[in-house]
Design a protein around this motif. Structure first.
Motif, PDB file in Angstrom:
ATOM      1  N   GLY A 111      45.747 -24.879  -5.648  1.00  0.00           N
ATOM      2  CA  GLY A 111      44.848 -24.132  -6.505  1.00  0.00           C
ATOM      3  C   GLY A 111      45.589 -23.332  -7.553  1.00  0.00           C
ATOM      4  N   TYR A 112      44.879 -23.059  -8.629  1.00  0.00           N
ATOM      5  CA  TYR A 112      45.424 -22.301  -9.756  1.00  0.00           C
ATOM      6  C   TYR A 112      44.570 -21.052  -9.961  1.00  0.00           C
ATOM      7  CZ  TYR A 112      45.925 -21.340 -14.834  1.00  0.00           C
ATOM      8  OH  TYR A 112      46.077 -20.756 -16.062  1.00  0.00           O
ATOM      9  N   SER A 113      45.207 -19.877  -9.938  1.00  0.00           N
ATOM     10  CA  SER A 113      44.556 -18.592 -10.198  1.00  0.00           C
ATOM     11  C   SER A 113      43.414 -18.353  -9.202  1.00  0.00           C
ATOM     12  CB  SER A 113      44.085 -18.548 -11.656  1.00  0.00           C
ATOM     13  OG  SER A 113      43.694 -17.248 -12.025  1.00  0.00           O
ATOM     14  N   PHE A 114      42.191 -18.187  -9.658  1.00  0.00           N
ATOM     15  CA  PHE A 114      41.044 -18.046  -8.761  1.00  0.00           C
ATOM     16  C   PHE A 114      41.045 -19.148  -7.709  1.00  0.00           C
ATOM     17  CE2 PHE A 114      36.659 -19.379  -7.806  1.00  0.00           C
ATOM     18  CZ  PHE A 114      36.064 -18.190  -7.386  1.00  0.00           C
ATOM     19  N   GLY A 115      41.390 -20.366  -8.119  1.00  0.00           N
ATOM     20  CA  GLY A 115      41.447 -21.487  -7.184  1.00  0.00           C
ATOM     21  C   GLY A 115      42.476 -21.293  -6.094  1.00  0.00           C
ATOM     22  N   ALA A 116      43.578 -20.601  -6.402  1.00  0.00           N
ATOM     23  CA  ALA A 116      44.595 -20.310  -5.388  1.00  0.00           C
ATOM     24  C   ALA A 116      44.044 -19.337  -4.355  1.00  0.00           C
ATOM     25  CB  ALA A 116      45.843 -19.738  -6.052  1.00  0.00           C
ATOM     26  N   TRP A 117      43.297 -18.349  -4.820  1.00  0.00           N
ATOM     27  CA  TRP A 117      42.663 -17.396  -3.895  1.00  0.00           C
ATOM     28  C   TRP A 117      41.671 -18.107  -2.987  1.00  0.00           C
ATOM     29  CZ3 TRP A 117      37.527 -14.902  -4.642  1.00  0.00           C
ATOM     30  CH2 TRP A 117      37.280 -13.905  -3.690  1.00  0.00           C
ATOM     31  N   ILE A 118      40.883 -19.012  -3.541  1.00  0.00           N
ATOM     32  CA  ILE A 118      39.925 -19.765  -2.734  1.00  0.00           C
ATOM     33  C   ILE A 118      40.659 -20.605  -1.693  1.00  0.00           C
ATOM     34  CG2 ILE A 118      38.142 -21.560  -2.775  1.00  0.00           C
ATOM     35  CD1 ILE A 118      37.240 -18.829  -3.867  1.00  0.00           C
ATOM     36  N   CYS A 119      41.772 -21.218  -2.074  1.00  0.00           N
ATOM     37  CA  CYS A 119      42.572 -21.983  -1.106  1.00  0.00           C
ATOM     38  C   CYS A 119      42.997 -21.106   0.063  1.00  0.00           C
ATOM     39  CB  CYS A 119      43.803 -22.575  -1.774  1.00  0.00           C
ATOM     40  SG  CYS A 119      43.490 -23.978  -2.857  1.00  0.00           S
ATOM     41  N   SER A 120      43.462 -19.902  -0.227  1.00  0.00           N
ATOM     42  CA  SER A 120      43.950 -19.018   0.830  1.00  0.00           C
ATOM     43  C   SER A 120      42.831 -18.651   1.801  1.00  0.00           C
ATOM     44  CB  SER A 120      44.572 -17.753   0.223  1.00  0.00           C
ATOM     45  OG  SER A 120      43.587 -16.854  -0.259  1.00  0.00           O
ATOM     46  N   ARG A 121      41.623 -18.527   1.301  1.00  0.00           N
ATOM     47  CA  ARG A 121      40.484 -18.175   2.153  1.00  0.00           C
ATOM     48  C   ARG A 121      39.977 -19.374   2.946  1.00  0.00           C
ATOM     49  NH1 ARG A 121      35.862 -15.320  -0.951  1.00  0.00           N
ATOM     50  NH2 ARG A 121      35.176 -15.049   1.216  1.00  0.00           N
ATOM     51  N   ALA A 122      40.051 -20.557   2.350  1.00  0.00           N
ATOM     52  CA  ALA A 122      39.537 -21.754   3.024  1.00  0.00           C
ATOM     53  C   ALA A 122      40.509 -22.302   4.052  1.00  0.00           C
ATOM     54  CB  ALA A 122      39.224 -22.834   1.989  1.00  0.00           C
ATOM     55  N   ALA A 123      41.793 -22.035   3.875  1.00  0.00           N
ATOM     56  CA  ALA A 123      42.800 -22.623   4.763  1.00  0.00           C
ATOM     57  C   ALA A 123      42.584 -22.216   6.207  1.00  0.00           C
ATOM     58  CB  ALA A 123      44.200 -22.220   4.307  1.00  0.00           C
ATOM     59  N   VAL A 124      42.103 -20.996   6.424  1.00  0.00           N
ATOM     60  CA  VAL A 124      41.892 -20.525   7.793  1.00  0.00           C
ATOM     61  C   VAL A 124      40.586 -21.055   8.380  1.00  0.00           C
ATOM     62  CG1 VAL A 124      43.256 -18.449   7.413  1.00  0.00           C
ATOM     63  CG2 VAL A 124      40.788 -18.378   7.006  1.00  0.00           C
ATOM     64  N   LYS A 125      39.789 -21.732   7.563  1.00  0.00           N
ATOM     65  CA  LYS A 125      38.519 -22.293   8.021  1.00  0.00           C
ATOM     66  C   LYS A 125      38.562 -23.807   8.129  1.00  0.00           C
ATOM     67  CE  LYS A 125      35.628 -18.626   6.051  1.00  0.00           C
ATOM     68  NZ  LYS A 125      34.407 -18.340   5.286  1.00  0.00           N
ATOM     69  N   THR A 126      39.714 -24.388   7.871  1.00  0.00           N
ATOM     70  CA  THR A 126      39.837 -25.840   7.816  1.00  0.00           C
ATOM     71  C   THR A 126      40.961 -26.288   8.734  1.00  0.00           C
ATOM     72  OG1 THR A 126      39.176 -25.715   5.487  1.00  0.00           O
ATOM     73  CG2 THR A 126      40.080 -27.804   6.247  1.00  0.00           C
ATOM     74  N   ASP A 127      40.697 -27.279   9.545  1.00  0.00           N
ATOM     75  CA  ASP A 127      41.699 -27.758  10.491  1.00  0.00           C
ATOM     76  C   ASP A 127      42.753 -28.625   9.807  1.00  0.00           C
ATOM     77  OD1 ASP A 127      40.417 -26.539  12.611  1.00  0.00           O
ATOM     78  OD2 ASP A 127      39.149 -28.298  13.005  1.00  0.00           O
ATOM     79  N   ASN A 128      43.938 -28.569  10.342  1.00  0.00           N
ATOM     80  CA  ASN A 128      45.006 -29.524  10.004  1.00  0.00           C
ATOM     81  C   ASN A 128      45.442 -29.496   8.542  1.00  0.00           C
ATOM     82  OD1 ASN A 128      44.910 -30.459  12.706  1.00  0.00           O
ATOM     83  ND2 ASN A 128      43.202 -31.814  12.182  1.00  0.00           N
TER      84      ASN A 128
END
Length: 202
Positions: free
Chosen positions: A105-122
């Motif tokens: 992710g880039y900028s806002f997208g990087a923040w969204i990645c950080s939040r989704a990573a803990v909700k997604t397996d593997n």
């Protein structure tokens, strides 16, 4: 090369572009802020896509709700996390069952990645360009304990270099990588440095 325009079912129907390569690895790429012109047709998103595709990854870039032809409205980041989780599940459906998945992710997208990573397996790794330290917290980011890549600009006021370097120094993950580029938040003319960093390190 196989390029396919796809529809992703989140709470809303999202548009995406899938570039099929190897079926054992894939990356979902998130664009910058929807309210400030961010979309999947962004120079940094393209640079990330190019780098991962060159390394054999099947790539999926998509528009968050309310952007382009994606239905719905901006949701302060909460709905956008759901959009990313849905996009990961969509990508998994097109890959092998044990495929490696990277969030980028880039900028806002990087923040969204950080939040989704803990909700997604593997999730195998995260690749974050210009994480917006000046505007968003890092609570979820600190919980990520796998391979992680950071790209930062020397003159970025959204992702200040001193904040990035401090976070990187203190971040306990063993496999971490950092690329600093002499640019501001928009990386105009510096896209190939992002692509090269991916090709050299992924």
């Amino acid at each position: 090369m196989s390029i396919e325009r796809v529809s992703i079912q989140s709470a809303h129907i999202l548009e995406g572009v899938l570039k099929k390569s190897q079926s054992d690895r894939g990356v979902v790429i998130c664009h910058p802020h929807p309210l400030y012109g961010g979309s999947m047709n962004n120079n940094v998103v393209y640079a990330i896509e190019e780098g991962f595709y060159a390394k054999g990854f099947t790539t999926l870039r998509f528009n968050f709700r309310g952007v382009g032809s994606s239905n719905g409205y901006y949701d302060e980041g909460d709905g956008e996390v759901d959009d990313l989780v849905a996009s990961v599940e969509f990508l998994k459906s097109r890959l092998d069952g044990n495929a490696v998945i990277v969030l980028a992710g880039y900028s806002f997208g990087a923040w969204i990645c950080s939040r989704a990573a803990v909700k997604t397996d593997n999730i195998f790794a995260m690749f974050l360009v210009a994480y917006p330290f000046a505007f968003y917290e890092t609570t979820e980011l600190k919980r990520f304990n796998k391979k992680i890549f950071f790209v930062g600009g020397e003159h970025d006021d959204i992702s200040p270099l001193d904040a990035l370097l401090k976070f990187y120094r203190e971040f306990p993950v063993v496999e971490k990588y950092l690329k600093i580029i002499p640019t501001d938040h928009f990386y105009l003319g510096k896209e190939q440095e992002i692509t090269a960093f991916i090709k050299e390190n992924i």
